[in-house]
Each structure stands twice: as C-alpha cells, then as structure tokens.
Design a protein around this motif. Structure first.
Motif, PDB file in Angstrom:
ATOM      1  N   PRO A 396     -20.511  15.247  18.614  1.00  0.00           N
ATOM      2  CA  PRO A 396     -20.993  13.869  18.504  1.00  0.00           C
ATOM      3  C   PRO A 396     -21.228  13.415  17.062  1.00  0.00           C
ATOM      4  O   PRO A 396     -20.865  12.288  16.698  1.00  0.00           O
ATOM      5  N   ALA A 397     -21.822  14.276  16.230  1.00  0.00           N
ATOM      6  CA  ALA A 397     -22.086  13.875  14.842  1.00  0.00           C
ATOM      7  C   ALA A 397     -20.788  13.630  14.085  1.00  0.00           C
ATOM      8  O   ALA A 397     -20.677  12.680  13.299  1.00  0.00           O
ATOM      9  N   ALA A 398     -19.785  14.481  14.316  1.00  0.00           N
ATOM     10  CA  ALA A 398     -18.497  14.301  13.657  1.00  0.00           C
ATOM     11  C   ALA A 398     -17.810  13.021  14.132  1.00  0.00           C
ATOM     12  O   ALA A 398     -17.169  12.313  13.342  1.00  0.00           O
ATOM     13  N   ALA A 399     -17.962  12.716  15.430  1.00  0.00           N
ATOM     14  CA  ALA A 399     -17.366  11.497  15.967  1.00  0.00           C
ATOM     15  C   ALA A 399     -17.991  10.255  15.345  1.00  0.00           C
ATOM     16  O   ALA A 399     -17.291   9.303  14.977  1.00  0.00           O
ATOM     17  N   GLU A 400     -19.303  10.252  15.217  1.00  0.00           N
ATOM     18  CA  GLU A 400     -19.982   9.108  14.602  1.00  0.00           C
ATOM     19  C   GLU A 400     -19.551   8.945  13.144  1.00  0.00           C
ATOM     20  O   GLU A 400     -19.311   7.824  12.670  1.00  0.00           O
TER      21      GLU A 400
END
Length: 468
Positions: A396-400
């Motif tokens: 999720p952090a990489a996607a954001e």
C-alpha cells in the motif's frame, strides 16, 4: 520511385471477419514497433494480391486503422504509419475504465440519420414502461443469449447503464440490513453504492481467480455466529462478485471456481449479485453464475463497456421470485431509459453494428494489454482475458507513493484506496491502470513513465510479487 513497404503482410488468426483480422495484425505490428511511424504501407491492390484477399477487405481495414489514428493517407503518395500526434492534454487519464473510442463520427451520423426517419413524436409524448418495451427487452434477451445467458424477455429489465442496474439489484437484494460480502478489493462504484445506502461491506479474501470459496464460507459462518447463530439477522446474506475481469485485479474465474462459489451461496441461502459488465471479454464457454444459480442470482450487465460509453443502457436479470421487487425498485429510481438510446440500441442490434463494435473492442483490448505487458514486464498481475484495466500489485505505501509521483508527471491513476474493502484480508494493495481512454501514443508514453517510476525510488522490487 516509391520505396517498398517494410511491413511483411499477414492476417491474424481467429474467427472474426477477414478485414478485422487484418486490422488486428497491422495494429499489433505498429504498437509492437515492427513498423515505425512514417513507414509506407503496401498499396491497396498490392496488399490484396499478396494476401489473396479482396480489394474491398483492404480498403475497409485501412479505413478502420485510419479512424483509430494508427495510419494516415497522404493524397497521391499512399498510406503511412501515422506520425506521433500533436501533444495531448497535460493529464493522461488512466483512472476511468472505459473502452477506447472506436465509434467514428460518420458511423454515428449515419445511425442518427436513419433514426431521424423512424422517430415518432408519440415516443416523446408519453412515458414508456419502466423496464423497456416488450420489443426492446426481447432484443436485449437475444443479445445476451448470443454470448452469455439464455433468459426470457420478461426477465430482462432495461436500466440507465450498468451502474444503475447494479443499484437496482442492491436495492432489491440488500433489504433490512442484509449483510453484503464482496472481495476485499472490489469495484469502487459498489463501495460508493454501499456508503450511500448506509450498509457495510464485508471483505472476503482473494487469490489468482478472485473470491476464494473457502474464505466466503468462513465469512458467512463467522457472521452467522456473531449474530446469534440462529440464522442471518436482517435478511438473507448477499454476495457481490465479478467473475470476469474482476475490478480492480483483472482476475477471472474458471468453471470450477464458479461452481464452488455457487455451492457456498446455496449452503448459506445467500443471494448473489453478479457484475458481468465485462462480458464482452468472457470466454464463450464459461457460464455466468446466473446460469448456474438462476434462483438466487441477480445478473448485471450493460452496453457501455462493450459498445460505447455514450450508449447508456444496462440490463438486470433478477431471480423469478424477486422479479416484481426488482421492477418496483427500478420504477422507484427511474421512469424509463431514454427513447433515443433505445432506438440506437435497436438499430445497432438489427444491422450488425453492435457485433462489429464488440469485436473491434476485443481486438483493441488485446493490442493495449500487450503494450502494457511489454512496457511493464513482470509488474502486471497475469490475466486470462485481456480487457481495459490491469493491476499492478504492490505494498500500500508503495502504491500511494507511485500514484503521487505519477500525478506530478501528469498521469492520473485510480487512487490505491478506492477499491479497498478490507486491507487486512486483502493482504496487499496495488494500482489499477485503465488502458482504454488515451490514444495509443499517450498510453505508450504514460506506461513508459510509470515503468521508470517503478524502477526508481518510487517503487520497489516487491511490486512484482504475486498479488495474494
């Protein structure tokens, strides 16, 4: 003396009409770079002779390619691979999941010209039946029967697009606080409907075919125990599922998975809402859930994804026992589908335009999906059937971080949080990329930019891990 064409003439395989297979072959070679912008293409007669096909077939294929902006006719010189188009708007939108524009202006104008001679002022002087006229419902039933689902015309309710059909299904099935179960990552439009209607969605774990039957069974058992163990309170449980090109992960269920989901729903007496708006990309022999469980399944589809977004006609097939309730829910939310939309649907169904557009959209989906896999190798979650969205799995952090970096470079992607029902169950997030909206040139540039961002500090090696 004219230079010979560098293109090696060929025709793609398959059962589509000959000119469409020629279009597919040349479009693939242009997108893959086998012929470059500015390259000359074979003259019409020369290509017809080389492939042993009719001159009219070549003319139709070149015209279709020119409408798509892939080739350009230069008067007195011949046909050429189109040079890069003028710069497009600053923002490239990979957020809206719509098919590319394959409906050209002359075809649309010809359709409207025909309709002008058929329009009766009476049609605009009274309200039509909420579910459509008997003739229109019969035509939609025949359209569904050709590829997907055999139903009687009186079971088909016409709606103002697939989203409206989904809303009517939800209003009918989700009564009295009925629990609604769906994939832990699901269609953002369903999340919006749930929030507006004031009920919670319960996330179910996924795998490489979408919703897992064992996870659904466990979720239904757990909910029953949490509400006293004597059955589901507030109404029958409802399962919302997308078996073909699940949104956002683009996974599709095989026959065994479909049967297993139906078996779990039967064991818990759960209703099913099947979202089949991507049915144009389904394998022909793959039965919809509504065919396996007609007594409990609401079937939702529409024409916007397979023909044109401007044709706002959806279709809902409800279980026989809930047909009257579905009709009441439809009438409460809309008096009728617009008469012009219905006349256009009738015209396109009758003269074969609908079938031609659907085949062209399938061909374009293969071209664009292949482009995405070529420019983002190893990053895209594999799919059985190519459509107009792909899934980039990542933390999720990489996607954001990737979404923010893309926005700074003029590329809009679906917000990573939009499809999330329960990230604890999903286990991993990602980004949905919609491939249908931009031109091929703009899409190529945007995907190349994303590939560079993923390879930089905005992405990490974990982005290519399996989705679940």
């Amino acid at each position: 003396m004219r230079q010979p064409s560098p293109w090696s003439p060929r025709i793609a395989g398959g059962t589509a009409p000959l000119f469409e297979r020629l279009v597919t072959a040349l479009a693939d070679d242009i997108v893959q770079g086998r012929v470059a912008p500015g390259d000359r293409l074979p003259p019409h007669r020369e290509l017809a002779w080389a492939l042993e096909i009719g001159l009219g077939t070549v003319t139709r294929a070149y015209a279709a390619l020119e409408r798509r902006g892939l080739v350009k006719s230069v008067h007195g010189r011949g046909m050429f691979v189109a040079l890069p188009a003028a710069p497009e708007p600053a923002v490239v939108d990979l957020c809206v999941n719509a098919p590319p524009r394959l409906l050209d202006t002359p075809l649309l104008q010809a359709t409207l010209s025909r309709l002008a001679s058929r329009i009766d002022a009476v049609d605009f002087s009274h309200y039509a039946p909420a579910a459509g006229s008997p003739q229109q419902r019969a035509m939609m039933a025949r359209w569904l029967a050709e590829d997907r689902l055999q139903v009687a015309p009186d079971q088909v309710l016409l709606c103002n697009g697939g989203q409206h059909a989904l809303s009517v299904a939800v209003a009918t099935a989700c009564r009295g606080g009925a629990p609604v179960f769906t994939e832990a990552l699901t269609y953002p439009g369903m999340i919006t409907i749930a929030r507006h209607a004031g009920f919670d969605l319960h996330g179910v774990a996924l795998d490489d075919q979408g919703m897992r039957p064992d996870a659904l069974d466990r979720a239904l058992h757990d909910h029953r125990r949490s509400t006293g163990g004597g059955g589901h309170t507030g109404g029958r449980p409802v399962v919302y599922v997308t078996p073909v090109l699940h949104n956002p992960t683009a996974r599709s269920m095989d026959r065994a998975r479909r049967a297993a989901i139906v078996a779990v729903c039967r064991s818990h007496d759960a209703l099913i809402i099947e979202d089949d708006v991507y049915s144009v990309f389904a394998e022909p022999d793959m039965p919809p859930l509504a065919d396996l469980a007609p007594e409990r399944c609401f079937y939702v589809t529409g024409l916007s994804k397979c023909l044109s977004p401007g044709l706002r006609i959806g279709a809902l097939v409800a279980p026989r026992s809930l047909a009257d309730a579905a009709l009441s829910a439809l009438a409460a939310g809309s008096t009728m589908v617009g008469p012009l939309n219905c006349l256009m649907m009738e015209d396109w169904f009758a003269d074969g335009t609908a079938r031609m557009l659907a085949r062209a959209i399938r061909g374009e989906s293969r071209t664009r999906s292949a482009l995405a896999h070529r420019l983002l190798p190893g990053r895209i979650s594999p799919t059985v059937a190519p459509g107009f969205h792909v899934w980039l799995p990542m933390a999720p952090a990489a996607a954001e971080a990737l979404a923010l970096a893309a926005a700074a470079r003029g590329i809009r992607v679906t917000p990573p949080s939009a499809p999330v029902v329960d990230m604890r169950i999903a286990g991993k997030g990602g980004i949905r990329l919609c491939l249908g909206g931009p031109s091929i040139e703009a899409l190529t540039g945007a995907l190349a930019t994303l590939a560079g961002l993923i390879g930089s500090d905005h992405g990490d090696s974990r982005a290519a891990d399996p989705v679940y």
